[in-house]
Motif scaffolding. Structure first.
Motif, PDB file in Angstrom:
ATOM      1  N   CYS A 112      32.196  24.808  24.143  1.00  0.00           N
ATOM      2  CA  CYS A 112      31.074  23.858  24.191  1.00  0.00           C
ATOM      3  C   CYS A 112      30.763  23.253  22.830  1.00  0.00           C
ATOM      4  CB  CYS A 112      29.819  24.520  24.767  1.00  0.00           C
ATOM      5  SG  CYS A 112      29.288  25.954  23.827  1.00  0.00           S
ATOM      6  N   HIS A 116      28.984  19.603  21.620  1.00  0.00           N
ATOM      7  CA  HIS A 116      27.692  19.316  20.978  1.00  0.00           C
ATOM      8  C   HIS A 116      27.685  19.508  19.469  1.00  0.00           C
ATOM      9  CE1 HIS A 116      27.120  23.604  20.814  1.00  0.00           C
ATOM     10  NE2 HIS A 116      27.221  23.715  22.125  1.00  0.00           N
ATOM     11  N   VAL A 121      22.655  23.692  19.905  1.00  0.00           N
ATOM     12  CA  VAL A 121      23.127  24.827  20.701  1.00  0.00           C
ATOM     13  C   VAL A 121      22.879  24.511  22.165  1.00  0.00           C
ATOM     14  CG1 VAL A 121      22.896  26.832  19.192  1.00  0.00           C
ATOM     15  CG2 VAL A 121      20.880  25.925  20.331  1.00  0.00           C
ATOM     16  N   CYS A 122      23.595  25.191  23.051  1.00  0.00           N
ATOM     17  CA  CYS A 122      23.340  25.021  24.471  1.00  0.00           C
ATOM     18  C   CYS A 122      23.158  26.414  25.069  1.00  0.00           C
ATOM     19  CB  CYS A 122      24.486  24.270  25.142  1.00  0.00           C
ATOM     20  SG  CYS A 122      26.031  25.184  25.166  1.00  0.00           S
ATOM     21  N   GLU A 124      25.034  28.023  26.986  1.00  0.00           N
ATOM     22  CA  GLU A 124      26.281  28.774  26.922  1.00  0.00           C
ATOM     23  C   GLU A 124      26.408  29.498  25.566  1.00  0.00           C
ATOM     24  OE1 GLU A 124      29.491  26.154  28.090  1.00  0.00           O
ATOM     25  OE2 GLU A 124      30.957  27.598  27.355  1.00  0.00           O
ATOM     26  N   CYS A 125      26.110  28.768  24.479  1.00  0.00           N
ATOM     27  CA  CYS A 125      26.142  29.359  23.127  1.00  0.00           C
ATOM     28  C   CYS A 125      25.170  30.528  23.066  1.00  0.00           C
ATOM     29  CB  CYS A 125      25.639  28.389  22.062  1.00  0.00           C
ATOM     30  SG  CYS A 125      26.593  26.924  21.798  1.00  0.00           S
TER      31      CYS A 125
HETATM   32 ZN   LIG Z   1      27.132  25.469  23.253  1.00  0.00          ZN
END
Ligand SMILES: [Zn+2]
Length: 389
Positions: A112, A116, A121-122, A124-125
């Motif tokens: 990911c 990005h 951050v998302c 998933e991170c």
């Molecule tokens: Zn991420």
């Protein structure tokens, strides 16, 4: 006490700082142990550490500095010194140091990140780095090193990771070399394949030696490897540790037989070409991803500074929240300390992001009225400016 002149460069910084000040006025930020023995660093709009080599004498002084100076980042030394404000470093006279691990989503090299970048951050991170932190505590620090839960403190980094503090008198005396050994053990750096219980045993009358290996009942690393391979086999996820598709298929085909054989230390129940290479490769992939040299240094080099738990992070407006139950911890909710009051901002660019229960964006070149907590997040990312009509 040293007075530092804080230059306020623009309306965004001024606004962020005033909001941070409001937080520090009401917050109860706990001082680290032996506060007067620590070196402190303050950061501002441009840099995470703008002033360092400072000493803070007491919890009361810390509180007043937070309210008066309102740094956008505040960190303190993992080490304890006789003279924390002296420089160069050698003059401080190192006494001892905590053991702190810095886990950052940026080090996990997740797919990911290509989407990005390093700035954002998302979910998933955040989930992945949380799992890594749980693994560090529950699979290494407690069983292998024998630390108790009470000696381990965890806090969110304020941005995209976790800091794990080991507060045990026994580890504070450890010098850089011993700290490096601990980090290498955790990261699996230079793990010796043969010391993991793997052995190629010649068989009389046969050209191919027999591949012996650890059993799930073995302690520490050998047992960890056998358990992990057994679990991944059962879940049909052997590819995750770098086993090629063709070899994985062969193993799945005789899965039951392979599992039973491993329990007896026989890793040769399925005939694989280059078997030793395959298992060597797996062993090399199982450590904690503590990241690059820089962050390994946070632990190994006692001169590093670490974010003060409960303090605000100037790139996110989230706090380095203390984590009680990591399983239930949601950084995008539990580290939010600002409210819903609408703030008018002009957004440059932002991917979709969540604050609390609400998801915002994606945005591109638009003027918006967002709740304070989301507006501050974007202002700190420097992807928005205040919008004055
Ligand atoms: Zn991420």
């Amino acid at each position: 006490m040293e007075n530092i002149q804080l230059r306020v460069s623009n309306p965004e910084e001024e606004y962020v700082r005033s909001k941070f000040r409001e937080y520090y006025e009401r917050a109860e930020v706990q001082a680290p142990e032996d506060i007067q023995r620590r070196e402190w660093g303050f950061g501002g709009w441009e840099r995470k550490i703008e002033t360092r080599h400072m000493q803070i004498a007491s919890a009361q002084e810390l509180k007043s500095r937070l309210v008066r100076d309102t740094p956008l980042f505040i960190s303190y030394s993992v080490a304890y010194y006789e003279f924390p404000d002296m420089r160069p470093m050698e003059k401080k006279n190192w006494l001892k140091a905590d053991l702190v691990f810095d886990l950052d989503a940026d080090h996990l090299e997740l797919p990911c990140k290509n989407r990005h970048g390093s700035k954002w951050v998302c979910e998933e991170c955040l989930d992945a780095v949380k799992e890594e932190s749980i693994k560090l505590v529950e699979e290494f620090l407690i069983p292998d090193f024998g630390f108790s839960k009470d000696e381990i403190g965890m806090n969110f980094s304020g941005n995209r990771g976790y800091h794990v503090h080991v507060r045990s008198e026994g580890v504070r005396e450890l010098r850089a070399f011993a700290r490096r050994e601990i980090v290498d053990y955790l990261a699996g750096t230079g793990i010796d394949f043969s010391s993991m219980g793997f052995e190629s045993k010649p068989v009389p009358g046969k050209r191919e030696p027999k591949q012996l290996g650890p059993t799930p009942a073995d302690p520490a690393w050998p047992g960890r490897i056998a358990k992990l391979v057994s679990r991944l086999l059962a879940e049909r996820k052997l590819e995750e540790v770098g086993i090629g598709e063709k070899d994985a298929k062969k193993i799945y085909k005789h899965g039951e037989q392979f599992l039973r054989a491993i329990e007896g230390g026989n890793w040769d129940a399925v005939k694989l070409v280059n078997k030793e290479m395959i298992w060597r490769n797996v062993v090399g992939r199982l450590g904690i991803k503590l990241g690059d040299r820089i962050d390994q240094n946070v632990t190994a080099d006692a001169g590093k500074l670490i974010r003060l738990p409960d303090s605000l992070h100037g790139e996110s407006a989230l706090i380095a929240a203390r984590v009680k139950d990591i399983g239930k911890f949601d950084p995008l909710k539990d580290a939010v300390v600002f409210g819903d009051q609408p703030v008018r901002i002009k957004i440059k660019k932002a991917p979709e992001f969540r604050v609390g229960e609400v998801t915002f964006g994606p945005f591109k070149e638009e003027e918006r009225e967002l709740p304070e907590q989301a507006a501050l997040f974007l202002l700190c990312k420097k992807e928005a400016v205040l919008w004055k009509s």
